[in-house]
Design an enzyme around this catalytic site. Sequence first.
Site, PDB file in Angstrom:
ATOM      1  N   LYS A 188       0.809  -0.924   0.142  1.00 42.46           N
ATOM      2  CA  LYS A 188       0.139  -0.072  -0.092  1.00 42.46           C
ATOM      3  C   LYS A 188       0.993   1.588  -0.394  1.00 42.46           C
ATOM      4  O   LYS A 188       0.880   2.401  -0.925  1.00 42.46           O
ATOM      5  CB  LYS A 188      -1.070   0.266   1.431  1.00 42.46           C
ATOM      6  CG  LYS A 188      -1.336   1.250   1.790  1.00 42.46           C
ATOM      7  CD  LYS A 188      -2.682   1.196   2.697  1.00 42.46           C
ATOM      8  CE  LYS A 188      -1.286   1.946   3.835  1.00 42.46           C
ATOM      9  NZ  LYS A 188      -2.395   2.920   4.262  1.00 42.46           N
ATOM     10  N   ASP A 213      -5.861   1.345   0.965  1.00 42.34           N
ATOM     11  CA  ASP A 213      -6.595   1.086   2.065  1.00 42.34           C
ATOM     12  C   ASP A 213      -7.888   0.638   3.475  1.00 42.34           C
ATOM     13  O   ASP A 213      -8.257   0.035   2.246  1.00 42.34           O
ATOM     14  CB  ASP A 213      -6.340   2.416   2.831  1.00 42.34           C
ATOM     15  CG  ASP A 213      -7.494   3.781   1.834  1.00 42.34           C
ATOM     16  OD1 ASP A 213      -8.241   2.855   1.043  1.00 42.34           O
ATOM     17  OD2 ASP A 213      -7.380   5.072   1.986  1.00 42.34           O
TER      18      ASP A 213
END
Length: 365
Positions: free
Chosen positions: A233, A251
């Site tokens: 991420k 996320d």
Amino acid sequence: MTGTKTASKETASKKGAPVEDVSGKAAPAGSAATKKAASSGTAAKKSASKKTAPVKAAAKKAPPAKPAPRKTPASAVGKKAAATKAAAEKTAAKKAPPGQTAVAKPPRDESHTALVRRARRINRELGEVYPYAHPELDFQNPFQLIVATVLSAQTTDLRVNQTTPALFAKYPTPEDLAEANPEEVEEILRPTGFFRAKTKSVIGLSKALRDDFGGEVPGRLEDLVKLPGVGRKTAFVVLGNAFGRPGITVDTHFQRLVRRWQWTDKTEPDKIEAAVGELFPKSEWTMLSHHVIFHGRRICHARKPACGACPIAPLCPAYGEGETDPEKARKLLKYEKGGFPGQRLNPPQSYLDAGGIPAPPLGAG
């Protein structure tokens, strides 16, 4: 004589046909037997009519008999249930906000092509709603972005943005932060939560950049994920926003929305990334991430999504999970959509032009 016979015949024809006696022979029309039979027949008719009259009167007065209830076949029950469901959906559609339609969930057998079209349409419409979408972490270079992204775990971007000015003012380069006193860094990072673990991560990250990459943030995924505290991420945030290389940022907001939209039923971030990546051209991945995250923070909230104020409600299988009344839903909107400050202290000009308000610094108000 001839006239007399003719008159007799006429009289017989007027009085009726000959009547047979018991022996089977026809009695003359004018005979006593004939008269007796006639009078007996008339009496019988009168008697029958007297007996029938009360029956008919009773039949007229009695209410019609109700038919015995029939058992409804299973197929009819199914049809009735379907009709009831359709009526309920129609009623729900009438109660939907003006301009919106309470749609049913897409069929379980939605084809891949149909899914791609629906997903891309959602992204296009979100692009029209958030043309100013951007990463909501303040940064001026790749180093600041990667550090800010590591610090954003388990806290808001706003809190990170209010904290990093002091951090970067004292430690502007990887070399500076690599040599920092951990206790001093912990004190600066305290407002972000989990400050001891985060201090260890950013100092370790800075040392790796200094020792392995000459003090520069690498621009390759395989190098970024080797750095302390950096996962896929964080790596895609850096690649997409500091180097212009497409990446999907999975996320918590992204995970929640793509499942609500039934783009995928996966729960692991890497599998979500792969599944969603197949639906869009690679060139759209970075902005797709911004659109989805912006929407998740402003309208499609985790606990109470503002369905009645959602611009993509007709395309959303989860419509109705949140507040559908337009007036009540508008009160749930956050940041610029609700007229409140955003998360960045120094947001892009396009955000300000759209009515966005800069966030206040730490300790202000």
